[in-house]
Design a protein around this motif. Structure first.
Motif, PDB file in Angstrom:
ATOM      1  N   ALA A   1       1.671  13.331   9.756  1.00  0.00           N
ATOM      2  CA  ALA A   1       1.497  14.350   8.706  1.00  0.00           C
ATOM      3  C   ALA A   1       1.949  13.790   7.355  1.00  0.00           C
ATOM      4  CB  ALA A   1       2.302  15.602   9.060  1.00  0.00           C
ATOM      5  N   ALA A   2       3.014  12.973   7.362  1.00  0.00           N
ATOM      6  CA  ALA A   2       3.501  12.377   6.108  1.00  0.00           C
ATOM      7  C   ALA A   2       2.455  11.404   5.545  1.00  0.00           C
ATOM      8  CB  ALA A   2       4.822  11.655   6.348  1.00  0.00           C
ATOM      9  N   VAL A   3       1.782  10.655   6.444  1.00  0.00           N
ATOM     10  CA  VAL A   3       0.732   9.720   5.989  1.00  0.00           C
ATOM     11  C   VAL A   3      -0.365  10.516   5.272  1.00  0.00           C
ATOM     12  CG1 VAL A   3      -1.096   8.136   6.748  1.00  0.00           C
ATOM     13  CG2 VAL A   3       1.162   8.048   7.857  1.00  0.00           C
ATOM     14  N   TYR A   4      -0.849  11.582   5.927  1.00  0.00           N
ATOM     15  CA  TYR A   4      -1.953  12.350   5.342  1.00  0.00           C
ATOM     16  C   TYR A   4      -1.516  13.065   4.064  1.00  0.00           C
ATOM     17  CZ  TYR A   4      -4.446  11.455   9.712  1.00  0.00           C
ATOM     18  OH  TYR A   4      -5.068  10.845  10.774  1.00  0.00           O
ATOM     19  N   ALA A   5      -0.255  13.504   4.009  1.00  0.00           N
ATOM     20  CA  ALA A   5       0.224  14.185   2.791  1.00  0.00           C
ATOM     21  C   ALA A   5       0.172  13.215   1.611  1.00  0.00           C
ATOM     22  CB  ALA A   5       1.648  14.697   3.012  1.00  0.00           C
ATOM     23  N   ILE A   6       0.587  11.958   1.842  1.00  0.00           N
ATOM     24  CA  ILE A   6       0.569  10.963   0.741  1.00  0.00           C
ATOM     25  C   ILE A   6      -0.877  10.619   0.380  1.00  0.00           C
ATOM     26  CG2 ILE A   6       1.153   8.551   0.161  1.00  0.00           C
ATOM     27  CD1 ILE A   6       3.526  10.509  -0.082  1.00  0.00           C
ATOM     28  N   TYR A   7      -1.730  10.480   1.375  1.00  0.00           N
ATOM     29  CA  TYR A   7      -3.147  10.200   1.088  1.00  0.00           C
ATOM     30  C   TYR A   7      -3.722  11.320   0.214  1.00  0.00           C
ATOM     31  CZ  TYR A   7      -3.646   6.409   4.588  1.00  0.00           C
ATOM     32  OH  TYR A   7      -3.574   5.234   5.298  1.00  0.00           O
ATOM     33  N   ASP A   8      -3.450  12.574   0.610  1.00  0.00           N
ATOM     34  CA  ASP A   8      -3.999  13.706  -0.140  1.00  0.00           C
ATOM     35  C   ASP A   8      -3.437  13.730  -1.559  1.00  0.00           C
ATOM     36  OD1 ASP A   8      -5.560  14.474   1.975  1.00  0.00           O
ATOM     37  OD2 ASP A   8      -4.142  15.974   2.748  1.00  0.00           O
TER      38      ASP A   8
ATOM     39  N   HIS B   1       9.362   7.246   2.379  1.00  0.00           N
ATOM     40  CA  HIS B   1      10.225   8.014   1.491  1.00  0.00           C
ATOM     41  C   HIS B   1       9.974   9.511   1.683  1.00  0.00           C
ATOM     42  CE1 HIS B   1      11.634   9.474  -2.515  1.00  0.00           C
ATOM     43  NE2 HIS B   1      12.650   8.748  -2.116  1.00  0.00           N
ATOM     44  N   HIS B   2       8.701   9.882   1.728  1.00  0.00           N
ATOM     45  CA  HIS B   2       8.322  11.288   1.906  1.00  0.00           C
ATOM     46  C   HIS B   2       8.829  11.811   3.257  1.00  0.00           C
ATOM     47  CE1 HIS B   2       5.896  14.878   1.475  1.00  0.00           C
ATOM     48  NE2 HIS B   2       5.270  14.630   2.624  1.00  0.00           N
ATOM     49  N   TYR B   3       8.613  11.009   4.305  1.00  0.00           N
ATOM     50  CA  TYR B   3       9.045  11.425   5.651  1.00  0.00           C
ATOM     51  C   TYR B   3      10.567  11.631   5.672  1.00  0.00           C
ATOM     52  CZ  TYR B   3      10.037  11.274  10.630  1.00  0.00           C
ATOM     53  OH  TYR B   3      10.494  11.575  11.886  1.00  0.00           O
TER      54      TYR B   3
ATOM     55  N   ILE C   1      -4.862   5.399  16.126  1.00  0.00           N
ATOM     56  CA  ILE C   1      -5.607   6.268  15.223  1.00  0.00           C
ATOM     57  C   ILE C   1      -5.988   5.435  14.000  1.00  0.00           C
ATOM     58  CG2 ILE C   1      -5.301   8.195  13.625  1.00  0.00           C
ATOM     59  CD1 ILE C   1      -3.942   9.716  15.685  1.00  0.00           C
ATOM     60  N   LEU C   2      -7.263   5.481  13.646  1.00  0.00           N
ATOM     61  CA  LEU C   2      -7.705   4.786  12.435  1.00  0.00           C
ATOM     62  C   LEU C   2      -7.335   5.655  11.244  1.00  0.00           C
ATOM     63  CD1 LEU C   2      -9.362   2.611  10.909  1.00  0.00           C
ATOM     64  CD2 LEU C   2     -11.372   4.054  11.278  1.00  0.00           C
ATOM     65  N   LEU C   3      -6.509   5.133  10.342  1.00  0.00           N
ATOM     66  CA  LEU C   3      -6.098   5.907   9.161  1.00  0.00           C
ATOM     67  C   LEU C   3      -7.107   5.749   8.032  1.00  0.00           C
ATOM     68  CD1 LEU C   3      -2.274   5.068   9.122  1.00  0.00           C
ATOM     69  CD2 LEU C   3      -3.365   7.158   9.928  1.00  0.00           C
ATOM     70  N   ARG C   4      -7.459   4.511   7.735  1.00  0.00           N
ATOM     71  CA  ARG C   4      -8.446   4.285   6.682  1.00  0.00           C
ATOM     72  C   ARG C   4      -8.954   2.853   6.758  1.00  0.00           C
ATOM     73  NH1 ARG C   4      -6.493   2.126   1.439  1.00  0.00           N
ATOM     74  NH2 ARG C   4      -4.294   1.581   1.630  1.00  0.00           N
TER      75      ARG C   4
ATOM     76  N   GLY D   1       0.848  -1.191   0.000  1.00  0.00           N
ATOM     77  CA  GLY D   1       0.000   0.000   0.000  1.00  0.00           C
ATOM     78  C   GLY D   1       0.881   1.236   0.000  1.00  0.00           C
ATOM     79  N   GLN D   2       0.549   2.175   0.902  1.00  0.00           N
ATOM     80  CA  GLN D   2       1.223   3.471   0.869  1.00  0.00           C
ATOM     81  C   GLN D   2       2.522   3.517   1.674  1.00  0.00           C
ATOM     82  OE1 GLN D   2      -2.070   3.417   0.153  1.00  0.00           O
ATOM     83  NE2 GLN D   2      -1.555   4.484  -1.739  1.00  0.00           N
ATOM     84  N   LEU D   3       2.857   2.466   2.407  1.00  0.00           N
ATOM     85  CA  LEU D   3       4.014   2.550   3.313  1.00  0.00           C
ATOM     86  C   LEU D   3       5.314   3.034   2.649  1.00  0.00           C
ATOM     87  CD1 LEU D   3       5.013   2.118   6.252  1.00  0.00           C
ATOM     88  CD2 LEU D   3       5.682  -0.174   5.564  1.00  0.00           C
TER      89      LEU D   3
END
Ligand code: BEZ
Length: 309
Positions: free
Chosen positions: A286-293, A110-112, A157-160, A103-105
């Motif tokens: 914040a990195a998780v949400y940035a990639i989701y967005d 990488h972004h973080y 925290i539930l991410l998705r 998935g997005q990991l």
């Protein structure tokens, strides 16, 4: 009363047997029995019903157990957090369940790392249950897992909620179906579930979906991990239910079909120690949400209260 009295008491109360508790604590049985007597004398109350086999707690013993456990958790958190704060270099140890690699990991890490090159990031594959223990011991600082559940020392925290799909060999009768599948279509197949241990695990999440629909899968084979289950699907040994991101792992002998039951989802959770307010955690979230967005991934946006302010 010393901390060791609490540790010894919790082991005896959980094992309901002094010999087993002594083995768990790597000590001999007579000194453990003496420590339990000492504890009862210090408190001036009986903690265990006299002569009970297996050992039963008195009302006072049950009360003591309920309060001793969170105290020991706090001591363990205190140790892990003090070690983390005392380290000069900034580190972030991440535990993840294998399926999140598809998935997005990778993009998130990488972004973080691009934004925070000064933080030494390490990745450790482990089940959600192993992540809980690793968080408490300070071996990881954040866990990306799939199982819900309450633990007073862990903040989640539930991410998705991720959709689930069915993995099938290409020649399977259901592989040709253009439409999505339902759990009722799968009852005549061998269902491969993972991981076999520790439990509860994603295997139980899958089996619970059948139970919730009052369905019983034909035959269930438990396997050690995701990759083994996909390998066995390719070999025609059964079918598997997996998160949809796993489709990114192309295998010439595995095809995926969507699962259309309304509850065919698996949560992705972000778990940290309750006490940990390090900036690395808020930055990671914040990195998780940035990639989701950036990738248009539907998600729930919660904040780490007390960490991200
Ligand atoms: C995701 O696929 O949504 C995900 C995976 C790992 C960490 C965070 C999110």
């Amino acid at each position: 009363m010393e901390l060791r009295h609490l540790r010894y008491f919790v082991a005896v109360a959980e094992e309901r047997n002094v010999t087993r508790a002594a083995a768990r604590l790597h000590m001999a049985q007579p000194p453990l029995s003496r420590q339990m007597q000492q504890l009862e004398e210090m408190l001036g109350v009986a903690l265990f019903e006299k002569g009970s086999r297996p050992l039963a707690l008195t009302e006072a013993g049950s009360f003591f157990l309920a309060h001793a456990r969170p105290l020991l958790d706090q001591v363990r958190d205190l140790k892990a957090m003090t070690q983390r704060i005392g380290k000069l270099e900034r580190t972030l140890a991440i535990g993840f369940v294998a399926s999140t690699l598809y998935g997005q990991l990778p993009d998130i890490v990488h972004h973080y790392s691009e934004l925070h090159p000064e933080v030494d990031v390490s990745l450790h594959e482990m089940t959600t249950m192993e992540q809980l223990a690793a968080l408490k011991d300070g071996r990881i600082d954040v866990g990306f897992g799939r199982l819900t559940g309450e633990d007073a020392s862990i903040r989640r925290i539930l991410l998705r909620e991720e959709r689930l799909v069915v993995a099938l060999p290409p020649g399977h009768r259901l592989a040709a179906s253009g439409a999505g599948l339902r759990l009722t279509d799968l009852l005549h197949d061998t269902l491969l579930v993972y991981p076999k241990a520790p439990r509860p695990s994603f295997a139980d999440q899958v089996l619970a979906m059948f139970s919730a629909g009052h369905l019983t899968p034909g035959r269930v084979t438990e396997v050690r991990e995701l990759q083994i289950s996909l390998g066995l699907v390719a070999a025609g040994q059964g079918i598997a239910i997996v998160p949809e991101s796993v489709q990114a792992m192309h295998h010439r002998s595995v095809v995926y079909r969507p699962l259309e039951d309304t509850h065919a989802y698996s949560p992705i959770l972000f778990s940290v120690r309750q006490m940990d307010h390090s900036p690395e955690l808020a930055d990671m979230l914040a990195a998780v949400y940035a990639i989701y967005d950036e990738q248009g991934v539907a998600h729930v946006k919660e904040s780490l209260r007390g960490v991200d302010q």
